[in-house]
Write a protein that holds these residues in place. Sequence first.
Motif, PDB file in Angstrom:
ATOM      1  N   LEU A   1     -13.299-159.688  -8.030  1.00 24.92           N
ATOM      2  CA  LEU A   1     -12.732-159.606  -9.380  1.00 24.92           C
ATOM      3  C   LEU A   1     -11.227-159.889  -9.355  1.00 24.92           C
ATOM      4  O   LEU A   1     -10.711-160.585 -10.237  1.00 24.92           O
ATOM      5  N   ARG A   2     -10.564-159.374  -8.365  1.00 25.17           N
ATOM      6  CA  ARG A   2      -9.110-159.604  -8.251  1.00 25.17           C
ATOM      7  C   ARG A   2      -8.804-161.081  -8.046  1.00 25.17           C
ATOM      8  O   ARG A   2      -7.839-161.610  -8.594  1.00 25.17           O
ATOM      9  N   ILE A   3      -9.629-161.760  -7.267  1.00 27.22           N
ATOM     10  CA  ILE A   3      -9.445-163.197  -7.043  1.00 27.22           C
ATOM     11  C   ILE A   3      -9.748-163.981  -8.322  1.00 27.22           C
ATOM     12  O   ILE A   3      -9.003-164.893  -8.694  1.00 27.22           O
ATOM     13  N   ASP A   4     -10.825-163.619  -8.995  1.00 29.08           N
ATOM     14  CA  ASP A   4     -11.237-164.335 -10.203  1.00 29.08           C
ATOM     15  C   ASP A   4     -10.329-164.081 -11.402  1.00 29.08           C
ATOM     16  O   ASP A   4     -10.208-164.942 -12.282  1.00 29.08           O
ATOM     17  N   TYR A   5      -9.712-162.921 -11.449  1.00 25.87           N
ATOM     18  CA  TYR A   5      -8.875-162.533 -12.589  1.00 25.87           C
ATOM     19  C   TYR A   5      -7.524-161.998 -12.106  1.00 25.87           C
ATOM     20  O   TYR A   5      -7.229-160.806 -12.253  1.00 25.87           O
ATOM     21  N   PRO A   6      -6.697-162.862 -11.529  1.00 21.78           N
ATOM     22  CA  PRO A   6      -5.430-162.389 -10.930  1.00 21.78           C
ATOM     23  C   PRO A   6      -4.447-161.798 -11.935  1.00 21.78           C
ATOM     24  O   PRO A   6      -3.545-161.049 -11.548  1.00 21.78           O
ATOM     25  N   GLU A   7      -4.638-162.085 -13.223  1.00 18.49           N
ATOM     26  CA  GLU A   7      -3.728-161.545 -14.245  1.00 18.49           C
ATOM     27  C   GLU A   7      -4.046-160.079 -14.575  1.00 18.49           C
ATOM     28  O   GLU A   7      -3.249-159.396 -15.197  1.00 18.49           O
ATOM     29  N   CYS A   8      -5.196-159.591 -14.156  1.00 14.60           N
ATOM     30  CA  CYS A   8      -5.608-158.217 -14.464  1.00 14.60           C
ATOM     31  C   CYS A   8      -5.038-157.227 -13.443  1.00 14.60           C
ATOM     32  O   CYS A   8      -4.785-157.575 -12.307  1.00 14.60           O
ATOM     33  N   GLU A   9      -4.852-156.007 -13.892  1.00 17.31           N
ATOM     34  CA  GLU A   9      -4.326-154.958 -13.030  1.00 17.31           C
ATOM     35  C   GLU A   9      -5.313-153.824 -12.801  1.00 17.31           C
ATOM     36  O   GLU A   9      -5.107-152.996 -11.895  1.00 17.31           O
ATOM     37  N   VAL A  10      -6.365-153.724 -13.596  1.00 18.23           N
ATOM     38  CA  VAL A  10      -7.371-152.679 -13.467  1.00 18.23           C
ATOM     39  C   VAL A  10      -8.743-153.339 -13.451  1.00 18.23           C
ATOM     40  O   VAL A  10      -9.017-154.226 -14.268  1.00 18.23           O
ATOM     41  N   PHE A  11      -9.573-152.900 -12.517  1.00 15.98           N
ATOM     42  CA  PHE A  11     -10.916-153.464 -12.383  1.00 15.98           C
ATOM     43  C   PHE A  11     -11.934-152.328 -12.374  1.00 15.98           C
ATOM     44  O   PHE A  11     -11.685-151.279 -11.827  1.00 15.98           O
ATOM     45  N   ALA A  12     -13.099-152.615 -12.955  1.00 13.83           N
ATOM     46  CA  ALA A  12     -14.183-151.640 -12.964  1.00 13.83           C
ATOM     47  C   ALA A  12     -15.495-152.394 -12.832  1.00 13.83           C
ATOM     48  O   ALA A  12     -15.601-153.555 -13.188  1.00 13.83           O
ATOM     49  N   THR A  13     -16.482-151.680 -12.298  1.00 10.42           N
ATOM     50  CA  THR A  13     -17.819-152.255 -12.170  1.00 10.42           C
ATOM     51  C   THR A  13     -18.818-151.310 -12.824  1.00 10.42           C
ATOM     52  O   THR A  13     -18.511-150.148 -13.072  1.00 10.42           O
ATOM     53  N   GLY A  14     -20.001-151.811 -13.105  1.00  5.55           N
ATOM     54  CA  GLY A  14     -21.020-151.012 -13.763  1.00  5.55           C
ATOM     55  C   GLY A  14     -21.973-150.399 -12.776  1.00  5.55           C
ATOM     56  O   GLY A  14     -22.051-150.710 -11.638  1.00  5.55           O
TER      57      GLY A  14
END
Length: 114
Positions: A101-114
């Motif tokens: 997720l960090r690689i795919d969305y480098p502009e994001c600072e918070v990641f979550a999964t289901g």
Amino acid sequence: MFSVVIPLYNKEQYIAKTLESVLLQTFQEYEIIVVDDGSTDKSTFEVKRYNDNRIRLIQQENAGVSAARNRGIEEANYDLIAFLDADDEWLPNHLQELINLRIDYPECEVFATG
């Protein structure tokens, strides 16, 4: 690398499975910070049974789960923080999914999964 922060309070029956779920991750670049928030059971004994230098046990007087998480963040050596409750478990690819997720969305600072 990840700093995995696990707040711990009276989860003697669960903490071993929780730790095992981290130790079995496909992505192996992490430290585990267990913050014991004044447990009155044998939770800390269960953590101390692990002879793994990636696991650090921090003990403090009971101040609540938020204080324990904040203490874990303060003690973290890495910028990526992953929270895990002491009675939960991750699937083996959880940290790898967060990296993806960090690689795919480098502009994001918070990641979550289901």
